[in-house]
Structure formats: structure tokens, C-alpha cells
Design a protein around this motif. Sequence first.
Motif, short mmCIF file in Angstrom:
data_model
loop_
_atom_site.label_atom_id
_atom_site.label_comp_id
_atom_site.label_asym_id
_atom_site.label_seq_id
_atom_site.Cartn_x
_atom_site.Cartn_y
_atom_site.Cartn_z
N GLY A 1 26.34 -24.20 -20.77
CA GLY A 1 25.14 -23.70 -21.44
C GLY A 1 24.92 -22.20 -21.36
N HIS A 2 24.22 -21.72 -22.39
CA HIS A 2 23.66 -20.36 -22.42
C HIS A 2 22.20 -20.61 -22.82
N CYS A 3 21.36 -20.80 -21.82
CA CYS A 3 20.07 -21.47 -22.05
C CYS A 3 18.88 -20.53 -22.21
N GLU A 4 17.92 -21.04 -22.98
CA GLU A 4 16.60 -20.40 -23.01
C GLU A 4 15.74 -21.13 -21.97
N ILE A 5 15.06 -20.35 -21.15
CA ILE A 5 14.31 -20.94 -20.02
C ILE A 5 12.93 -20.30 -19.93
N VAL A 6 11.92 -21.15 -19.78
CA VAL A 6 10.57 -20.62 -19.55
C VAL A 6 10.23 -20.77 -18.07
N PHE A 7 9.67 -19.72 -17.50
CA PHE A 7 9.18 -19.74 -16.11
C PHE A 7 7.66 -19.63 -16.20
N ARG A 8 6.98 -20.73 -15.88
CA ARG A 8 5.52 -20.78 -16.05
C ARG A 8 4.87 -20.99 -14.69
N ASN A 9 4.22 -19.96 -14.17
CA ASN A 9 3.59 -20.05 -12.84
C ASN A 9 4.53 -20.66 -11.80
N VAL A 10 5.73 -20.16 -11.77
CA VAL A 10 6.75 -20.69 -10.84
C VAL A 10 6.54 -20.03 -9.47
N ARG A 11 6.31 -20.85 -8.48
CA ARG A 11 5.96 -20.32 -7.15
C ARG A 11 7.13 -20.54 -6.18
N VAL A 12 7.60 -19.45 -5.58
CA VAL A 12 8.67 -19.56 -4.57
C VAL A 12 8.25 -18.78 -3.33
N PRO A 13 8.78 -19.13 -2.16
CA PRO A 13 8.39 -18.40 -0.94
C PRO A 13 8.81 -16.93 -1.01
N ALA A 14 8.04 -16.07 -0.33
CA ALA A 14 8.35 -14.63 -0.36
C ALA A 14 9.75 -14.35 0.19
N GLY A 15 10.24 -15.24 1.07
CA GLY A 15 11.58 -15.07 1.65
C GLY A 15 12.69 -15.21 0.62
N ASN A 16 12.36 -15.62 -0.61
CA ASN A 16 13.38 -15.76 -1.65
C ASN A 16 13.72 -14.45 -2.34
N LEU A 17 12.95 -13.40 -2.01
CA LEU A 17 13.25 -12.11 -2.63
C LEU A 17 14.62 -11.64 -2.15
N LEU A 18 15.43 -11.15 -3.08
CA LEU A 18 16.75 -10.64 -2.72
C LEU A 18 16.65 -9.12 -2.56
N GLY A 19 17.01 -8.61 -1.41
CA GLY A 19 16.85 -7.17 -1.17
C GLY A 19 15.38 -6.82 -1.08
N GLU A 20 15.09 -5.55 -1.33
CA GLU A 20 13.71 -5.05 -1.23
C GLU A 20 12.99 -5.19 -2.57
N GLU A 21 11.66 -5.17 -2.54
CA GLU A 21 10.90 -5.03 -3.80
C GLU A 21 11.31 -3.71 -4.45
N GLY A 22 11.53 -3.73 -5.75
CA GLY A 22 11.88 -2.50 -6.47
C GLY A 22 13.37 -2.18 -6.47
N SER A 23 14.19 -3.05 -5.83
CA SER A 23 15.64 -2.74 -5.77
C SER A 23 16.44 -3.49 -6.84
N GLY A 24 15.72 -4.19 -7.74
CA GLY A 24 16.41 -5.05 -8.72
C GLY A 24 17.41 -4.31 -9.59
N PHE A 25 17.05 -3.12 -10.00
CA PHE A 25 17.93 -2.36 -10.89
C PHE A 25 19.24 -2.02 -10.17
N ALA A 26 19.11 -1.55 -8.94
CA ALA A 26 20.30 -1.18 -8.15
C ALA A 26 21.16 -2.41 -7.88
N LEU A 27 20.51 -3.54 -7.59
CA LEU A 27 21.27 -4.78 -7.34
C LEU A 27 22.02 -5.22 -8.60
N ALA A 28 21.35 -5.07 -9.76
CA ALA A 28 21.99 -5.46 -11.03
C ALA A 28 23.25 -4.63 -11.25
N GLN A 29 23.19 -3.37 -10.94
CA GLN A 29 24.37 -2.52 -11.12
C GLN A 29 25.49 -2.98 -10.19
#
Length: 416
Positions: A224-252
Motif C-alpha cells: 500500500g501507499h495509503c491515505e490516513i487520517v489521524f483524528r485526536n490520536v493520543r500517544v504517550p509523550a515517551g513516543n517522541l523521537l529525538g527532541e521537540e523541533g528536531s523533526g526536520f533534522a531527523l528527516a534529513q
Amino acid sequence: MDFGYSPKVEELRIRVRNFMDEYILPRVRQYKEEVHAGIFPVSFMEDLKALAKSEGLWNLFLPHLKDDEPGTGLTNLEYAPLAEIMGRIGWASEVFNCNAPDTGNMELLHMFATPAQRQEWLIPLLNGEIRSAFAMTEPDVASSDATNITTLIKRDGDDYVINGRKWFITNAAHPNCRIFILMGKTDPDADPHHQQSMILVPRDTLGVEIVRNIDIMNHHSPEGHCEIVFRNVRVPAGNLLGEEGSGFALAQARLGPGRIHHCMRSIGGAELALELMVERSQERKTFGKYLHQHGIVSEWIARSRIEIDQARLLVLKTAWMIDNVGAKAASKEISMIKALVPTVFTTVCDRAMQTFGAMGISPDTPLADHWTWGRALRFADGPDEVHLQGIARMEIKKSQKTMGATAAYLTTPDRL
Ligand SMILES: Cc1cc2nc3c(=O)[nH]c(=O)nc-3n(C[C@H](O)[C@H](O)[C@H](O)COP(=O)(O)OP(=O)(O)OC[C@H]3O[C@@H](n4cnc5c(N)ncnc54)[C@H](O)[C@@H]3O)c2cc1C
């Protein structure tokens, strides 16, 4: 400079090739039939994976293994010719646990996951027990510019709450896909490259809805190459990968290895297309000549050989650079292969399809599937134009450091 494969790589090439011939090639027809019948061919996939793992042909893509990580610890340069062999059959790399987007996701987790995230997600991925997806692209914004992403990841007590819509999320329909690495914004007011974060979202979390599996050029892929809706999806804060604000650097960091793996496999697909074209051109005759005896067909063959070898050399150089100076320092070369190889792949497939006549675009050859995937790769992991823009920027920046150095070569007459 050594252009040969080391004895270790040569031995692995033979083993991967033999494995493909003995166990994977005989299943190609069954795979296709099951996909057409709407079944994901998990039945034999799991058996083949167990076999590849027992033979040590497993996680060949991952260098610098840590203690509890199963694999062979090959460098990118050593892995390239093996990925090339896997790339001859679109789905083969999964058998060796070397398929996209899991390889890029595993590299990301390998580099940035916390110990708890490693145990919960990375180790099962490395063992091939689960699959994953990477969710960045959105239907409502031009996603080749990742700063446009609008999905919100909002802190709420000990959790994060996610709202947004993604599409073209590869692997999300795979029956074993358990985890999404999602990119969204934690701080839309920060500077453009520090607004984004990445977070781990288990697929079965309440509020995650897979809307559809989008066909690619009318081609249905079971993972699949899927379309997905995330509606009020709640996950624990420990699920963050790296630091807040580091998403762009991680993507690279993620996209470097992911991109080169696509290119390695595409070289293999192109090589197969050339082999098919050369054989076919010696079997069929028109107007009293074998096809290869017509000048235009022999030119297609020659040009394909030149273009594949050029592309392979650049991919190998890029692999060598990632191994020796890291993906960041190799970013220009990564963009160069990403802008080059999918086009070489589709061009060679196109010539091969033409050489085969109508059969070339039927399901009786792998050419149409390979062409379709090569075409899709001109978007996946960034469209060609974004890579070209990046390469040009780097060339201009380099030139600005030595601006005027070429003046002595100019022969413009002096103007009085
Ligand atoms: C088969 C497939 C699998 C994919 N898998 C995933 C996945 O697993 N996860 C995921 O998040 N995404 C995935 N994608 C999405 C892919 O990464 C995006 O399609 C791509 O980044 C482009 O974004 P867009 O589609 O929003 O195009 P847009 O950003 O709307 O761009 C449209 C076009 O504008 C042009 N353009 C853009 N920038 C420039 C520029 N600087 N100069 C000149 N022209 C430009 C390009 O031609 C581009 O194609 C996949 C796509 C495909 C086709």
C-alpha cells in the motif's frame, strides 16, 4: 582506486544470487496471482524470511551494528551490489529484511530511539517480526517542501495528541505494519526548520483511520501507499523521537540511506531490463534482420549499458562517501543519484518494452512493473526538481567562494 568487489562481497553476491534463483524466482508467478486475488502473500514470505535469516542473509543494509542488533554489519559500499541483485524482483528485498521504507525507519531508530523505543520497535523490526511506515506527505500542502506540513502534534499532560491527514504512506496496508513514524508540527511558531517533530504512532491507536490504498499508475501494491487520517490520536509523550523541533533534522538523516537504497535496487532493475532487451533482440527478426541488427536497437543497447554503468559508479561513489564522511557530507551526491537513477531505470525499461513489442507492456514481463516503480521514484523521497535545485545551490555556493577565479580563462576583448 579499486573497482573490484572484495572476496567477502563476491561471496555474498553469489549467495544472494543463488538464494534469489532457488527460492524467490520460482515464487514470482504465485506472488503476482495472490496479489491479483487481493491476498497479501504472507504465507510464503514468512517462510522465505526465516530461511534468509538462517543463512545469514539478513539486515544486510545496516552498518555499525550495536550489540543486540541482528545483521551482517556491511558498509554501504559492500551492500550496494547485494541490493542491486535484490532489485531485480520488486518484492525480493523484504525477504532479506532490506526493503523500503523499513530500512530507512530502522536506520532512524538505530540512530535516535531511546532504549525503550529500541526494545519496543527497533528490535522487532530488525527481527522482521513487524513492519513500519513513514508518514510525512499530506494531500493539502505541497509536501516536497517539508516546512509546509500541517499535521499538529500537541502536548497534553503526559501525552501528545495528533491531528492531520497523510497520503502515499508506503507499507501502511502491510498486514504486519505495526508502527508509523509520523512527522508533524509541535510548534508552528518556531523558525521554519524547528517547528517539526517525529513521533511513533502504533497503527492500532484509536483515531488512526486508513482511508484507502492509492494505486500507483493504476498499479495495486499489496503493502500500500495509503491515505490516513489521524483524528485526536493520543500517544504517550515517551513516543517522541529525538527532541521537540528536531523533526526536520531527523528527516534529513533518514532520507540519505533510504534514497541510496532505492537507487541501488533500481540499478538492478535496469540491469535486468537490459538483459531482457539484449536477449529478445537476438530472438526476433523484422525485415530480414534480428532486432539488434537494426541500428536504432543496437544504439538503445549501447546507450543503456553506458547509462547503467555511469549510474552504478555514481551510486558506489555515494555509498563510499556515506561510509567515509557521513550522509550529511554526502548530501549533494545523494541528491545527484536520486535525480539520476530513477530516470535511467525508466529509460532502460522503456527501451526494453519497445524491443519486446506489445508483450513489453503486458504482465508477461517484469518491465511494466519496473517502469511504474521507477516513475514513482521520481517523486518518492523528494521529486527530481527539489534534488536538482539542491545540487545547483551547492554548486553556486561553492563558486561564490572562488568567484572570479575563472577570469584568466576568458578571452573577452578589453573594452576601452
Ligand atoms: C510511490 C510513492 C511512495 C511514496 N511513499 C511515501 C511515504 O512512504 N511517506 C511519505 O511521507 N511520502 C511518500 N510519498 C510522497 C512523496 O514523498 C511526495 O509525493 C513528494 O515528496 C512530493 O510531494 P507532493 O506530492 O506533495 O508534490 P508537491 O510538493 O505538490 O510538488 C509538485 C511538483 O512541483 C514540482 N516542484 C516542487 N518543488 C520544486 C522546485 N523547488 N523547483 C521546481 N519544481 C518543483 C515538482 O515537479 C513536484 O513533483 C510517496 C510517493 C510515491 C509516488
